[in-house]
Scaffold this active site. Structure first.
Site, PDB file in Angstrom:
ATOM      1  N   ASP A 222       1.196  -1.096  -0.224  1.00 26.36           N
ATOM      2  CA  ASP A 222       0.025   0.292  -0.433  1.00 26.36           C
ATOM      3  C   ASP A 222       0.558   0.952   0.037  1.00 26.36           C
ATOM      4  O   ASP A 222       1.723   0.946   0.400  1.00 26.36           O
ATOM      5  CB  ASP A 222      -1.138   0.360   0.970  1.00 26.36           C
ATOM      6  CG  ASP A 222      -1.999   1.205   0.621  1.00 26.36           C
ATOM      7  OD1 ASP A 222      -2.116   1.750  -0.159  1.00 26.36           O
ATOM      8  OD2 ASP A 222      -2.206   1.251   2.296  1.00 26.36           O
TER       9      ASP A 222
ATOM     10  N   ASN B 174     -11.118  -2.574  -5.964  1.00 25.90           N
ATOM     11  CA  ASN B 174      -9.978  -1.500  -6.778  1.00 25.90           C
ATOM     12  C   ASN B 174     -11.322  -1.497  -8.174  1.00 25.90           C
ATOM     13  O   ASN B 174     -10.937  -0.435  -8.422  1.00 25.90           O
ATOM     14  CB  ASN B 174      -8.305  -2.619  -6.955  1.00 25.90           C
ATOM     15  CG  ASN B 174      -7.574  -2.349  -5.838  1.00 25.90           C
ATOM     16  OD1 ASN B 174      -6.449  -3.529  -5.625  1.00 25.90           O
ATOM     17  ND2 ASN B 174      -7.998  -1.479  -4.807  1.00 25.90           N
TER      18      ASN B 174
HETATM   19  C1  FPP Z   1      -2.005   0.189  -3.668  1.00 26.72           C
HETATM   20  O1  FPP Z   1      -0.983   1.831  -3.367  1.00 26.72           O
HETATM   21  C2  FPP Z   1      -0.998  -1.098  -4.470  1.00 26.72           C
HETATM   22  C3  FPP Z   1      -1.810  -1.932  -5.362  1.00 26.72           C
HETATM   23  C4  FPP Z   1      -3.884  -1.222  -5.888  1.00 26.72           C
HETATM   24  C5  FPP Z   1      -1.311  -1.678  -6.320  1.00 26.72           C
HETATM   25  C6  FPP Z   1       0.497  -2.441  -5.682  1.00 26.72           C
HETATM   26  C7  FPP Z   1       0.728  -3.342  -7.617  1.00 26.72           C
HETATM   27  C8  FPP Z   1       2.161  -3.899  -7.821  1.00 26.72           C
HETATM   28  C9  FPP Z   1       3.267  -2.676  -6.967  1.00 26.72           C
HETATM   29  C10 FPP Z   1       2.222  -4.285  -8.845  1.00 26.72           C
HETATM   30  C11 FPP Z   1       2.222  -6.565  -8.024  1.00 26.72           C
HETATM   31  C12 FPP Z   1       1.874  -6.848  -9.439  1.00 26.72           C
HETATM   32  C13 FPP Z   1       2.729  -8.441  -9.713  1.00 26.72           C
HETATM   33  C14 FPP Z   1       1.751  -8.591 -10.994  1.00 26.72           C
HETATM   34  C15 FPP Z   1       2.383  -9.206  -8.141  1.00 26.72           C
HETATM   35  P1  FPP Z   1      -2.372   2.336  -3.425  1.00 26.72           P
HETATM   36  O2  FPP Z   1      -2.696   3.194  -4.695  1.00 26.72           O
HETATM   37  O3  FPP Z   1      -3.395   2.056  -2.634  1.00 26.72           O
HETATM   38  O4  FPP Z   1      -1.729   3.914  -2.637  1.00 26.72           O
HETATM   39  P2  FPP Z   1      -2.177   4.999  -1.798  1.00 26.72           P
HETATM   40  O5  FPP Z   1      -2.688   4.482  -0.946  1.00 26.72           O
HETATM   41  O6  FPP Z   1      -1.503   5.872  -1.708  1.00 26.72           O
HETATM   42  O7  FPP Z   1      -3.881   4.980  -2.832  1.00 26.72           O
END
Ligand code: FPP
Length: 250
Positions: free
Chosen positions: A20, A68
């Site tokens: 996250d 999401n």
């Molecule tokens: C949350 O951060 C993160 C995600 C929704 C996606 C994370 C995915 C990856 C790093 C790639 C993984 C891929 C594979 C194939 C394993 P957020 O957007 O919720 O951050 P925020 O809370 O600061 O808005």
């Protein structure tokens, strides 16, 4: 290398990760949210290396939740393409590291066909590997998983009084996956967010302020260090009994 103060005999078998803080990391730098996801790739693969160094047997990461889909369409589209491209670009390297790849989640619902194909190819390629099992929770929701399990049980016609915890366990997305010993969430959010709800009943939870793109294997080692300081009782009283219970259920 693995820090000398970590006890190699008390490494968690299964670590679950909530990656996250990508969006906030990007916003802090005046970048687009999607740049934050892109930066998360290096964090992920460094963490995979750390998990391999530690001898962790199961690593499960939350890549896309059933919730999401509520994000702006551009971000959803980006995440689909990004995950597809990670699988395409990095599966060979995971295969060379003897990593077995698996997926949990509603793969057949809303996920682009191209991505599902890439998932199937990754599973197939790495099926016989004997090193760490790297599970990607994609279009995953803990409640959806329980709903899907209940639907499967009812569809099989199992009588109500024959349904036990073991029945539900056997109908989860990956019945072979042991319950996580340790769940780590980054970015200073103290929530479970529908992640592995059934499976984390007795997991140790570690939260860190580090935003996911800044996470590296050293942070995983820190989390394992904290885990090793905890006493796990599984509702019981002493550690010896816990060990026996775990060896029976594992
Ligand atoms: C949350 O951060 C993160 C995600 C929704 C996606 C994370 C995915 C990856 C790093 C790639 C993984 C891929 C594979 C194939 C394993 P957020 O957007 O919720 O951050 P925020 O809370 O600061 O808005």
């Amino acid at each position: 290398m693995v820090p000398a103060d970590l006890d190699p005999t008390r490494v968690p078998v299964h670590v679950a990760l909530v990656m996250d803080g990508n969006g906030r990391w990007a916003e802090q730098r005046g970048l687009k949210r999607t740049d934050g996801h892109a930066a998360g790739e290096e964090a992920l693969f460094d963490t995979v290396e750390g998990a391999l160094d530690l001898g962790i047997e199961w690593l499960t990461v939350y890549a896309f939740s059933t919730e999401n889909w509520k994000r702006p369409p551009d971000e959803v589209r980006y995440l689909m393409g990004f995950n597809e491209s990670i699988l395409r670009r990095r599966r060979d390297e995971l295969h060379e590291r003897n990593v077995r790849m698996r997926f949990v989640g509603r793969r057949g619902w809303r996920v682009p066909k191209r991505l599902v194909r890439r998932m199937d190819e990754s599973i197939e390629l790495t099926r016989a590997n004997t090193g760490m099992t790297f599970t990607i929770a994609f279009n995953y929701g803990g409640r959806a998983e329980i709903v899907d399990a209940v639907q499967a049980i009812v569809a099989e016609g199992v009588p109500a009084d024959k349904i036990t915890e073991a029945t539900i366990r056997r109908h989860l997305y990956d019945p072979e996956m042991p319950d996580p010993d340790l769940m780590v969430r980054t970015s200073g959010e103290y929530r479970i967010s529908n992640y592995l709800l059934w499976e984390i009943a007795y997991s140790e939870l570690v939260f860190t302020e580090v935003l996911w793109p800044d996470f590296r294997r050293e942070h995983l080692f820190d989390a394992v260090r904290e885990y090793q300081q905890r006493t796990r009782r599984f509702g019981g009283l002493d550690a010896e009994r816990d060990r026996k219970r775990r060896s029976r259920s594992g």
